[in-house]
Each structure stands twice: as C-alpha cells, then as structure tokens.
Design an enzyme around this catalytic site. Sequence first.
Site, mmCIF file in Angstrom:
data_model
loop_
_atom_site.group_PDB
_atom_site.id
_atom_site.type_symbol
_atom_site.label_atom_id
_atom_site.label_comp_id
_atom_site.label_asym_id
_atom_site.label_seq_id
_atom_site.Cartn_x
_atom_site.Cartn_y
_atom_site.Cartn_z
ATOM 1 N N GLY A 120 -6.222 -0.912 4.774
ATOM 2 C CA GLY A 120 -4.753 -0.874 4.693
ATOM 3 C C GLY A 120 -4.096 -0.234 5.896
ATOM 4 O O GLY A 120 -2.952 0.207 5.816
ATOM 5 N N VAL B 260 6.896 6.480 12.878
ATOM 6 C CA VAL B 260 6.100 6.819 14.071
ATOM 7 C C VAL B 260 4.992 7.802 13.704
ATOM 8 O O VAL B 260 5.255 8.869 13.147
ATOM 9 C CB VAL B 260 6.995 7.439 15.172
ATOM 10 C CG1 VAL B 260 6.158 7.769 16.404
ATOM 11 C CG2 VAL B 260 8.144 6.505 15.533
ATOM 12 N N GLU C 41 -1.263 -3.890 10.478
ATOM 13 C CA GLU C 41 -0.015 -4.587 10.150
ATOM 14 C C GLU C 41 -0.343 -5.911 9.461
ATOM 15 O O GLU C 41 -1.473 -6.405 9.549
ATOM 16 C CB GLU C 41 0.768 -4.883 11.429
ATOM 17 C CG GLU C 41 1.230 -3.656 12.179
ATOM 18 C CD GLU C 41 2.115 -2.767 11.331
ATOM 19 O OE1 GLU C 41 3.192 -3.201 10.916
ATOM 20 O OE2 GLU C 41 1.706 -1.623 11.057
ATOM 21 N N THR D 169 0.830 -1.216 0.000
ATOM 22 C CA THR D 169 0.000 0.000 0.000
ATOM 23 C C THR D 169 0.864 1.266 0.000
ATOM 24 O O THR D 169 0.628 2.194 -0.776
ATOM 25 C CB THR D 169 -0.879 0.022 1.286
ATOM 26 O OG1 THR D 169 -1.444 -1.267 1.456
ATOM 27 C CG2 THR D 169 -1.966 1.048 1.209
ATOM 28 N N VAL D 170 1.890 1.281 0.867
ATOM 29 C CA VAL D 170 2.711 2.495 0.998
ATOM 30 C C VAL D 170 3.622 2.666 -0.215
ATOM 31 O O VAL D 170 3.719 3.763 -0.789
ATOM 32 C CB VAL D 170 3.549 2.443 2.296
ATOM 33 C CG1 VAL D 170 4.421 3.675 2.428
ATOM 34 C CG2 VAL D 170 2.644 2.292 3.512
ATOM 35 N N GLY E 68 2.640 7.860 11.463
ATOM 36 C CA GLY E 68 2.304 8.084 10.049
ATOM 37 C C GLY E 68 2.806 9.401 9.504
ATOM 38 O O GLY E 68 4.013 9.655 9.461
ATOM 39 N N LYS F 260 6.964 2.096 18.333
ATOM 40 C CA LYS F 260 7.012 3.536 18.045
ATOM 41 C C LYS F 260 7.436 4.313 19.301
ATOM 42 O O LYS F 260 8.253 5.231 19.230
ATOM 43 C CB LYS F 260 5.641 4.005 17.552
ATOM 44 C CG LYS F 260 5.284 3.405 16.182
ATOM 45 C CD LYS F 260 3.823 3.583 15.844
ATOM 46 C CE LYS F 260 3.494 3.039 14.468
ATOM 47 N NZ LYS F 260 2.054 2.956 14.193
ATOM 48 N N GLU G 111 10.930 9.139 9.307
ATOM 49 C CA GLU G 111 9.776 9.899 9.809
ATOM 50 C C GLU G 111 8.494 9.069 9.808
ATOM 51 O O GLU G 111 7.652 9.169 10.711
ATOM 52 C CB GLU G 111 9.571 11.151 8.932
ATOM 53 C CG GLU G 111 8.507 12.072 9.438
ATOM 54 C CD GLU G 111 8.883 12.697 10.791
ATOM 55 O OE1 GLU G 111 9.801 13.504 10.861
ATOM 56 O OE2 GLU G 111 8.242 12.332 11.791
ATOM 57 N N ILE H 183 2.546 12.438 10.704
ATOM 58 C CA ILE H 183 2.884 13.523 11.657
ATOM 59 C C ILE H 183 4.408 13.662 11.761
ATOM 60 O O ILE H 183 5.089 12.673 12.026
ATOM 61 C CB ILE H 183 2.315 13.215 13.068
ATOM 62 C CG1 ILE H 183 0.800 13.042 13.008
ATOM 63 C CG2 ILE H 183 2.698 14.308 14.047
ATOM 64 C CD1 ILE H 183 0.183 12.632 14.350
#
Length: 440
Positions: free
Chosen positions: A189, A134, A192, A14-15, A136, A207, A131, A138
């Site tokens: 999505g 942790v 995990e 997905t990412v 997403g 995280k 980045e 932010i």
Amino acid sequence: MADALKIGIAGLGTVGASLVKILTTRSNMLTVACGRPIEVTAVSARDRSRDRGIDTSRMQWFDDSVDLARSADIEVFVELMGGAGDPAYSAVKAALSRGLHVVTANKALLARHGVELAALAEEKGVILNFEAAVAGGIPVIKALRESLTGNTVSRVYGIMNGTCNYILTRMEKEGLTFEACLKEAQRLGYAEADPAFDIEGNDTAHKLSILTTLAFGTQIAADDIYLEGITNISLEDIRAAADLGYRIKLLGVAQKTVTGIEQRVHPTMVPQDSVIAQVDGVTNAVAIESDVLGELLMVGPGAGGNATASAVMGDIADIAKARPGAQLVPSLGRPARQLEAYKRGEMQSHEGGYFIRLTVQDRTGVFASVATRMAENAISLESIVQRPKVHDDKAAQQTIILVTHATTEQSVRQAVAAIETEGYLIGKAQVIRIERPKSA
Ligand code: HSE
C-alpha cells in the site's frame, strides 16, 4: 464539553480505512486531547460493498464525493481520494466554498491548485491542512509553516517517496530486481494508484513543490522541476556506489541560488556515513537548512495507511482545537496573495560531484580518451576505476567508473557529449549526481 466535530471522509482506500479505525478506536483519547469528540458522520467511496474492516453503517453514505462536500452535515471535509483533477479538485473547492475546513493528503492536487485553494480558504476564513501530503507521518509542513517562522531557509531536501526508497533499499540489501521490489511496495500500500508517479519521480516533485513554497514564500511551481526517476538505476550502479562509499537515494532538492530557486528530483549518491544514507525502506527524511536554527533533519514513516492517517488525524485535531474567531495560520505559511513569483534557478550552474559509469569497447586509448575529455572540460577526478572485462559473443567490454570533484552540470554534460562522439561508448553514459549533506 463542546459539541462533537463532525467530519466527512471522501475516499476509503488504505489511508481512509486506517483513519476511520484510529478515530473510532481512540475516540476517548482524542476527546480529551481536543476538548471535544470527533465523529465521522459521512463517507464516500467508489464501491459501497467492499469489505474495508470498518463499520460505516452509522455514517451517511455518498456515492459521489462532490455531493458529500456540498450537502453533508459536517464541519470538516477530509479528502483522501488523490489525483490533481476531479473529483478531488471539485470536491475540495465545493467544501471550501461552503465554509468547511478541509484536510487533504493530496500532493498532486496541491501542486497543481494549492495557491488557488489556499486563497479560497483564506477568503472563507477556514483551515486548509495538508500535513500528510508530504513525507507521510513526518510533521514537515508544520515545521516549515510554523516552527521555523523567522528563519531564512537556504535549502530543503530529502527522501520523500517511500516506494522508491523501499525499492532502492531492497535492491541493495537483497539483490532483488526492481520489478519484484515495486510489486511488494504496491502490495504493502505504499505506491500510488499509478506507480509510474513514484518511480518516475513525479510524486517527489509534487511534494518538493509544496515544500519550496513553504520554505521560500514563492508560488507553487510544480512544472519547473528538473526530473529524473529511478527506472534507470541498475544493481550495477548500486554496487559500484557501495564500493566507492556511497548509497543511491532519490532526492528532491530545492535551494536558493544566485539565479533563482533550483528545484530538482533525481537519483543521488550520498556518502554512506551520512545520516540520510542510513534512511532505509519506506522511511522518509527531510532536511531543512536555515540561518537561525541551522540544519534540521526529520526522519519517519513516509507512506502507508497508518503513517498517512496519523498526519491526517493531527490536522483534524488542530481544527478541533482551534478557538472560534482566532486568527488562522495561512495554509502556505503566508497569505496566498502575498506569495512571490517563482524564478527558476538554472540547473546548468549547479555545482556538485558526479558519478559517471561508462560501458566502453575494450581497445587501446579509450581510458586515456575519457580522462582527456574530462580534463578538457576542467573536470577534476576524485577517482577513476576500470572494472573487470565482460565478454559477450561480439566484443570485449570494459566498465569505467569516474567520480568527479565538484564541477558544474554544464561541464559534465559537455564531457559526456564529447565521449559520445568518440565511437567507443556502448549504450548511454550513466550520470548520477553526488550530494554532500552539511552534516555528513
Ligand atoms: N506513493 C507515495 C510514496 C505515498 O511511496 O511515498 C505517500 O505519499
């Protein structure tokens, strides 16, 4: 114009697919912002034939991510496979050893091997950015690593798992079952590959361990975290919390105490009118309390393709903009070899209010006994409520709900243990800690 920055991406889930789409559809904008084009020249994934809605025909394809890291003609290796072990670990190590910059969204990998990998990046004079690992989208890593330099942090806490927050929110607002909400989070999505990592709290713990290191300058200690997930939270708890003016959130909390650093992940009741209580669905929130700035609260999308890809893209852009020869910011906020040893603060000494739900037999003296056990342990009660009777075919039951004033973990455990020996408790006591944000 400088040459294009060539990147290789390992992992096209997905990412990965979101990232490729963003980089290809926004190439002009990124070129202007970074002063040079960014090109995806190599990719690797498990299944070449899968339709991901992206065109990889002009990218060099690797079946094996370690091969990609070792031999592709790239400057940046982007790891989006996940998992603390191989292939992610070997691939990232191979890339750093070869002098490639690395961007990863892999919190499990960093929680386990972060210090070693940061040290390797420093030795090789390359950037290790994470980045997206942790909260997403932010920018909390950058905030702790760079923006708060010079502040002494006393506490960092927040909602760091989108899946859990999504489940708790939909259970509360729509009365849906835990299972139905989890399925939907998987479909969207957010979850995990193994959703136990989300709902048992491990993902939040990974995280939190990274934030603890950035906040307090200590070695990553992912195994030294008190951990409770949300699998025991029932609709009854959520409704009782609402009646008492609270909402239930899975929080990760790290704070300095007199005995050391306390790290804990557990379902937490927060006052309904606090900002963190309003954070719904897949949204994450991270609060940082420090001496110069005061309280900083960051809220934003915490999981899903675009949220995560946005953070990865920012990390890649930082590399594209880095001036050759300039001093690099240490990945963990200070050089890896200067991180201090981690000393665990005793959870037993934690002070805070507690919500306690007891299902008990309906007989004379039970209410008084519960109140007495609390008093014997010096626990002062904010409220004690007896819920309407529930009759099953065996015996009448009562639910007693207590909210305590600030007390210690040890006192609550002792009081509950004493109640458990009395013979009137049905099932286990439900204990949920209450957190009162400074800005409540
Ligand atoms: N499974 C994670 C979550 C993904 O739900 O927050 C983002 O790390």
